[in-house]
Motif scaffolding. Structure first.
Motif, mmCIF file in Angstrom:
data_model
loop_
_atom_site.group_PDB
_atom_site.id
_atom_site.type_symbol
_atom_site.label_atom_id
_atom_site.label_comp_id
_atom_site.label_asym_id
_atom_site.label_seq_id
_atom_site.Cartn_x
_atom_site.Cartn_y
_atom_site.Cartn_z
ATOM 1 N N ILE A 1 -23.781 15.762 -4.960
ATOM 2 C CA ILE A 1 -22.589 15.210 -4.716
ATOM 3 C C ILE A 1 -22.189 14.184 -3.662
ATOM 4 O O ILE A 1 -21.855 13.178 -3.979
ATOM 5 C CB ILE A 1 -21.368 16.290 -4.955
ATOM 6 N N VAL A 2 -22.664 14.617 -2.482
ATOM 7 C CA VAL A 2 -22.224 14.273 -1.086
ATOM 8 C C VAL A 2 -23.327 13.435 -1.083
ATOM 9 O O VAL A 2 -23.099 12.088 -0.485
ATOM 10 C CB VAL A 2 -23.141 15.107 0.125
ATOM 11 N N ALA A 3 -24.515 13.723 -1.941
ATOM 12 C CA ALA A 3 -25.448 11.994 -1.833
ATOM 13 C C ALA A 3 -25.355 11.153 -2.387
ATOM 14 O O ALA A 3 -25.484 10.267 -1.980
ATOM 15 C CB ALA A 3 -27.180 12.531 -2.115
ATOM 16 N N ALA A 4 -24.793 11.639 -3.682
ATOM 17 C CA ALA A 4 -24.149 10.647 -4.348
ATOM 18 C C ALA A 4 -22.996 9.199 -3.836
ATOM 19 O O ALA A 4 -22.608 8.287 -4.075
ATOM 20 C CB ALA A 4 -23.625 11.171 -5.701
ATOM 21 N N ALA A 5 -22.132 10.614 -2.557
ATOM 22 C CA ALA A 5 -21.291 9.642 -2.107
ATOM 23 C C ALA A 5 -22.231 9.043 -0.915
ATOM 24 O O ALA A 5 -21.175 7.684 -0.772
ATOM 25 C CB ALA A 5 -19.793 10.484 -2.034
ATOM 26 N N ILE A 6 -22.656 9.398 -0.075
ATOM 27 C CA ILE A 6 -22.969 8.220 0.899
ATOM 28 C C ILE A 6 -23.661 7.229 0.086
ATOM 29 O O ILE A 6 -23.772 6.484 0.776
ATOM 30 C CB ILE A 6 -24.308 8.871 1.612
ATOM 31 N N ALA A 7 -24.474 7.419 -1.253
ATOM 32 C CA ALA A 7 -25.165 6.252 -1.846
ATOM 33 C C ALA A 7 -24.241 5.155 -1.748
ATOM 34 O O ALA A 7 -24.551 4.381 -1.724
ATOM 35 C CB ALA A 7 -25.899 6.397 -3.266
ATOM 36 N N LEU A 8 -22.647 5.029 -2.583
ATOM 37 C CA LEU A 8 -22.273 4.379 -3.097
ATOM 38 C C LEU A 8 -21.264 3.776 -1.851
ATOM 39 O O LEU A 8 -20.866 2.267 -1.499
ATOM 40 C CB LEU A 8 -20.493 5.289 -3.486
ATOM 41 N N ALA A 9 -21.830 4.637 -0.350
ATOM 42 C CA ALA A 9 -20.487 4.069 0.495
ATOM 43 C C ALA A 9 -21.825 3.499 1.454
ATOM 44 O O ALA A 9 -20.778 2.077 2.047
ATOM 45 C CB ALA A 9 -20.661 5.418 1.835
ATOM 46 N N ASP A 10 -23.030 3.626 1.015
ATOM 47 C CA ASP A 10 -23.970 2.942 1.963
ATOM 48 C C ASP A 10 -23.759 1.708 1.461
ATOM 49 O O ASP A 10 -24.317 0.215 1.944
ATOM 50 C CB ASP A 10 -25.168 3.511 1.866
ATOM 51 N N GLN A 11 -23.428 1.377 -0.020
ATOM 52 C CA GLN A 11 -24.238 0.180 -0.434
ATOM 53 C C GLN A 11 -22.961 -0.670 -0.638
ATOM 54 O O GLN A 11 -22.470 -2.021 -0.776
ATOM 55 C CB GLN A 11 -23.555 0.333 -2.334
ATOM 56 N N VAL B 1 -17.668 8.585 -8.020
ATOM 57 C CA VAL B 1 -19.180 9.706 -7.640
ATOM 58 C C VAL B 1 -19.554 10.404 -8.760
ATOM 59 O O VAL B 1 -20.752 10.321 -8.972
ATOM 60 C CB VAL B 1 -18.663 11.185 -6.726
ATOM 61 N N ALA B 2 -18.195 11.157 -9.406
ATOM 62 C CA ALA B 2 -18.933 11.743 -11.245
ATOM 63 C C ALA B 2 -19.563 10.659 -11.703
ATOM 64 O O ALA B 2 -20.599 11.109 -12.563
ATOM 65 C CB ALA B 2 -17.430 12.011 -11.568
ATOM 66 N N TYR C 1 -15.259 21.826 -6.936
ATOM 67 C CA TYR C 1 -16.505 21.702 -5.042
ATOM 68 C C TYR C 1 -15.106 21.148 -4.190
ATOM 69 O O TYR C 1 -15.723 21.843 -3.423
ATOM 70 C CB TYR C 1 -17.179 20.695 -5.808
ATOM 71 N N ILE C 2 -15.148 19.848 -4.257
ATOM 72 C CA ILE C 2 -14.004 19.061 -3.348
ATOM 73 C C ILE C 2 -12.757 18.618 -3.985
ATOM 74 O O ILE C 2 -12.743 18.087 -5.207
ATOM 75 C CB ILE C 2 -14.787 17.804 -3.144
ATOM 76 N N SER C 3 -11.336 19.023 -3.514
ATOM 77 C CA SER C 3 -10.383 19.441 -3.685
ATOM 78 C C SER C 3 -9.697 17.873 -3.140
ATOM 79 O O SER C 3 -8.737 17.248 -4.370
ATOM 80 C CB SER C 3 -9.109 20.145 -3.404
ATOM 81 N N THR C 4 -10.038 16.994 -2.517
ATOM 82 C CA THR C 4 -9.998 15.518 -1.771
ATOM 83 C C THR C 4 -10.293 14.772 -1.905
ATOM 84 O O THR C 4 -11.759 15.267 -1.206
ATOM 85 C CB THR C 4 -8.539 15.920 -0.618
ATOM 86 N N LYS C 5 -10.615 13.049 -1.206
ATOM 87 C CA LYS C 5 -11.479 12.153 -0.948
ATOM 88 C C LYS C 5 -11.457 12.618 0.847
ATOM 89 O O LYS C 5 -12.933 12.162 0.727
ATOM 90 C CB LYS C 5 -10.424 11.420 -0.888
ATOM 91 N N GLN C 6 -10.405 13.527 1.458
ATOM 92 C CA GLN C 6 -10.970 13.961 2.647
ATOM 93 C C GLN C 6 -11.937 14.788 3.227
ATOM 94 O O GLN C 6 -13.398 14.505 3.577
ATOM 95 C CB GLN C 6 -9.461 13.958 3.497
ATOM 96 N N GLU C 7 -11.858 15.902 1.577
ATOM 97 C CA GLU C 7 -12.732 16.774 1.951
ATOM 98 C C GLU C 7 -14.464 16.183 1.615
ATOM 99 O O GLU C 7 -14.657 16.369 1.794
ATOM 100 C CB GLU C 7 -12.353 17.726 0.959
ATOM 101 N N LEU C 8 -14.470 14.725 0.862
ATOM 102 C CA LEU C 8 -15.565 14.447 0.866
ATOM 103 C C LEU C 8 -15.722 13.653 1.693
ATOM 104 O O LEU C 8 -17.245 13.761 1.512
ATOM 105 C CB LEU C 8 -15.531 13.250 -0.409
ATOM 106 N N PHE C 9 -15.009 13.098 2.395
ATOM 107 C CA PHE C 9 -15.065 12.384 3.937
ATOM 108 C C PHE C 9 -16.028 13.272 4.938
ATOM 109 O O PHE C 9 -17.307 12.793 5.214
ATOM 110 C CB PHE C 9 -14.241 11.617 4.526
#
Length: 230
Positions: A21-31, A42-43, A56-64
């Protein structure tokens, strides 16, 4: 319960875990920056339903928070710094390098301390290098002072990178385009100090400017660390 303590849910047909999940989020943010990151996007990148991510994650802030901690692994020194000055220099330089790879990091620097394992490891390595040189409050102020410098410098540099990309003008292209206006304004005589800076100042790149400012801040910290107690 924090995101660091939450147990992962049972596996489902589409393999999913916090690391993916984190790897996918980082890839999106890098782009596309932080605005390109959402639990839904991310999903979709993971071919999973959005509701599955909430296990796994309840909020976007947790994902950040998780994304920042993942990048902190890139900032963690590869070996123990030789002394306090090298430790703080490494922290600053490696943070800048990470932000140039992941521009969105500049938007999340500062604020409340990050509490992930990599973030805590970076803080531990930095404070350990200052151990025995001063009381803990002085050591903390030293780290905060250097962090305040490189956070501001990095944000300014990333803002310039973004402006160049948005306008299509390099720094020198922008200076040339703005030149006639600046020349007219300086010719009024209302801005003598600014005119001296424009005409007599040395133009340096972002890396050199960052390194010079860092040296000055470290010199100031050194004066505090070596001052005898009153």
């Amino acid at each position: 319960m924090t995101v660091w303590d939450r147990p992962e849910p049972p596996a489902r047909p589409v393999p999913l875990d916090q690391e993916r999940i984190v790897a996918a989020a980082i890839a999106l943010a890098d782009q596309g920056g932080l605005e390109a990151v959402s639990l839904r996007k991310v999903a979709a990148r993971l071919n999973a339903g959005p509701m599955r991510l909430y296990g796994y994650i309840s909020t976007k802030q947790e994902l950040f928070d998780l994304m920042v901690d993942e990048v902190q692994a890139e900032i963690l020194p590869e070996e123990r710094p030789g002394d306090w000055r090298e430790a703080l220099r490494v922290l600053a330089l490696r943070t800048r390098q990470a932000a140039l790879r992941h521009e969105w990091l500049a938007d999340l620097l500062g604020g409340r301390p990050a509490l992930g394992p990599n973030s805590l490891a970076v803080a531990e390595a930095t404070l350990a290098a200052l151990e025995g040189l001063a009381d803990i409050d002085t050591a903390m102020r030293a780290v905060e002072t250097v962090s305040a410098y490189f956070t501001g410098a990095i944000r300014r540099e990333i803002a310039n990178v973004r402006a160049e990309r948005a306008t299509g003008l390099s720094k020198h292209d922008w200076q040339r385009a703005s030149g006639p206006h600046v020349t007219r304004m300086l010719a009024t005589g209302r801005f003598p100090a600014l005119a001296k800076a424009v005409y007599d100042g040395t133009d340096v790149d972002a890396e050199a400017s960052f390194a010079t400012g860092l040296d000055w801040v470290l010199d100031a910290v050194a004066a505090k660390l070596t001052r005898p107690p009153a």
